[in-house]
Design a protein around this motif. Structure first.
Motif, PDB file in Angstrom:
ATOM      1  N   ALA A 162      20.990  46.567   9.744  1.00  0.00           N
ATOM      2  CA  ALA A 162      21.713  45.294   9.686  1.00  0.00           C
ATOM      3  C   ALA A 162      21.927  44.783  11.097  1.00  0.00           C
ATOM      4  O   ALA A 162      22.365  45.528  11.974  1.00  0.00           O
ATOM      5  N   ALA A 163      21.606  43.521  11.315  1.00  0.00           N
ATOM      6  CA  ALA A 163      21.787  42.913  12.637  1.00  0.00           C
ATOM      7  C   ALA A 163      23.212  42.383  12.761  1.00  0.00           C
ATOM      8  O   ALA A 163      23.820  41.973  11.775  1.00  0.00           O
ATOM      9  N   ILE A 187      26.277  52.614  14.628  1.00  0.00           N
ATOM     10  CA  ILE A 187      26.865  51.311  14.319  1.00  0.00           C
ATOM     11  C   ILE A 187      27.624  50.854  15.552  1.00  0.00           C
ATOM     12  O   ILE A 187      28.519  51.560  16.024  1.00  0.00           O
ATOM     13  N   SER A 188      27.272  49.688  16.095  1.00  0.00           N
ATOM     14  CA  SER A 188      28.000  49.179  17.250  1.00  0.00           C
ATOM     15  C   SER A 188      28.261  47.698  17.088  1.00  0.00           C
ATOM     16  O   SER A 188      27.494  46.985  16.420  1.00  0.00           O
ATOM     17  N   ARG A 189      29.360  47.234  17.698  1.00  0.00           N
ATOM     18  CA  ARG A 189      29.748  45.835  17.578  1.00  0.00           C
ATOM     19  C   ARG A 189      28.640  44.907  18.082  1.00  0.00           C
ATOM     20  O   ARG A 189      28.397  43.856  17.509  1.00  0.00           O
ATOM     21  N   GLY A 190      27.957  45.309  19.156  1.00  0.00           N
ATOM     22  CA  GLY A 190      26.975  44.409  19.743  1.00  0.00           C
ATOM     23  C   GLY A 190      25.558  44.561  19.222  1.00  0.00           C
ATOM     24  O   GLY A 190      24.757  43.631  19.316  1.00  0.00           O
ATOM     25  N   GLU A 191      25.216  45.735  18.668  1.00  0.00           N
ATOM     26  CA  GLU A 191      23.829  46.010  18.297  1.00  0.00           C
ATOM     27  C   GLU A 191      23.598  46.109  16.800  1.00  0.00           C
ATOM     28  O   GLU A 191      22.462  46.232  16.348  1.00  0.00           O
ATOM     29  N   ALA A 212      27.339  47.081   5.278  1.00  0.00           N
ATOM     30  CA  ALA A 212      25.931  47.438   5.152  1.00  0.00           C
ATOM     31  C   ALA A 212      25.700  48.894   5.546  1.00  0.00           C
ATOM     32  O   ALA A 212      24.938  49.615   4.887  1.00  0.00           O
ATOM     33  N   ALA A 213      26.370  49.334   6.612  1.00  0.00           N
ATOM     34  CA  ALA A 213      26.233  50.725   7.055  1.00  0.00           C
ATOM     35  C   ALA A 213      26.766  51.683   6.003  1.00  0.00           C
ATOM     36  O   ALA A 213      26.131  52.714   5.706  1.00  0.00           O
ATOM     37  N   PHE A 273      35.828  44.631   5.510  1.00  0.00           N
ATOM     38  CA  PHE A 273      35.139  43.406   5.111  1.00  0.00           C
ATOM     39  C   PHE A 273      34.110  42.933   6.136  1.00  0.00           C
ATOM     40  O   PHE A 273      33.502  41.882   5.959  1.00  0.00           O
ATOM     41  N   VAL A 274      33.895  43.691   7.210  1.00  0.00           N
ATOM     42  CA  VAL A 274      32.910  43.320   8.223  1.00  0.00           C
ATOM     43  C   VAL A 274      31.508  43.545   7.655  1.00  0.00           C
ATOM     44  O   VAL A 274      31.187  44.652   7.206  1.00  0.00           O
TER      45      VAL A 274
END
Length: 335
Positions: free
Chosen positions: A274-275, A256-260, A136-137, A130-131
């Motif tokens: 996706a930001a 895909i990274s948590r911060g970027e 989006a990825a 659900f993130v």
């Protein structure tokens, strides 16, 4: 039967993850409301119940027997998922249990069978589904814009020496294992989501500290049903925080990274798909709870079914077996 305020929830377990569920209920007011909190630690139960304006219990059976519930959210140590789920199903309550669904395949199947026989909804908290950025990825990869997936990698770090970590995380009996079940199940879920194909075989290695009872390190090479190969690396030795996946496709790649957030790389051009959004995990917990409430209201199917959660557990258990045997292991349920 739900009330005008939505699904009446009892939260069992009052730790950090339970706080996310209580906050999620506030965000989806009208769809779900926490009316009871239970924890064997009275002080923890009282604190969380005060935030929710809920009743307090120190025994989940007493909470169930008191009535006034439509469903329970179970956030207790992994080994307790099965017995509490069975008690809830026997009382006709819908169940949302945290991942991993259980510590053994046998327990997971018992939970599935009990909820099916009772006619209650059974959902499992693989919240990464659900993130927003991960969704989006997954949608971008599924569009085929970069061609088919060729190889993928997933890497996460944690700190098993963190004194704030619950002590049961280091108890093999209660946790069912170490970083593979606690963190690796997120990685398994993420790879299956992004690749779009279940993992059917793993070759893995795990390692525990000399005086440790659970593993804090794990690496694996996985084969997916569609032939894609992926790697998993999870480490608990306190390296700087990392949560990232890289998916290489026929005509480009995605990171895909948590911060970027989500970035696409194609022919030397980097494009943000996706930001990262502030409060993504809070939003994910709210979306997960809304989906659970919908499934309960419709007597329908949650987005994360227990059968899917079993597939994730099967991969984790195969990683343990591969490490013990030193060979590739076919994932149960995929034979």
């Amino acid at each position: 039967m739900t009330t005008s305020s939505g699904l009446r929830l009892g939260v069992i377990g009052a730790g950090t993850i339970a706080e996310f569920h209580v906050a999620a209920a506030r965000r989806v007011a009208g769809q779900a409301k926490v009316v009871a909190v239970c924890d064997v630690r009275a002080e923890a139960a009282e604190k969380l119940a005060a935030e929710a304006g809920a009743r307090v219990f120190t025994d989940h059976r007493a909470m169930i027997d008191a009535g006034g519930l439509d469903a329970v959210v179970i956030t207790v140590p992994h080994a307790l998922h099965a017995p509490i789920t069975l008690d809830a199903a026997a009382a006709g309550l819908h169940v949302l249990v945290e991942k991993p669904v259980a510590t053994t395949r046998e327990d997971a199947l018992r939970m599935i069978d009990a909820c099916r026989a009772a006619g209650v909804v059974f959902a499992v908290g693989h919240v990464l589904r659900f993130v927003p950025t991960l969704r989006a990825a997954a949608a971008y990869l599924a569009s085929g814009e970069l061609g088919g997936v060729v190889v993928a990698s997933e890497r996460r770090t944690a700190d098993y020496a963190d004194p704030s970590r619950p002590r049961w995380f280091l108890d093999a009996g209660m946790a069912g294992g170490g970083i593979v079940l606690n963190v690796g199940t997120h990685s398994i879920d993420k790879l299956q989501m992004l690749v779009g194909s279940p993992i059917v075989e793993v070759t893995a290695h795990t390692s525990a500290p000399a005086a440790g009872s659970v593993e804090t390190e794990a690496v694996a090479l996985a084969r997916h049903a569609d032939g894609t190969r992926s790697t998993i690396s999870v480490t608990g030795t306190g390296l700087p925080f990392t949560d990232e996946a890289e998916i290489v496709c026929g005509e480009g790649a995605v990171r895909i990274s948590r911060g970027e957030g989500v970035w696409s790389f194609r022919r030397g051009v980097a494009t943000q798909v996706a930001a990262p959004e502030p409060g993504e995990m809070a939003a994910a917990f709210a979306a997960q709870l809304a989906d659970f409430a919908r499934a309960c209201a419709e007597k329908g199917t949650p987005e994360v079914t227990p059968e899917y959660a079993l597939s994730v557990l099967d991969v984790a258990l195969a990683m343990y077996e591969s490490s013990r045997q030193g060979s590739a292991i076919t994932v149960k349920g995929q034979m």
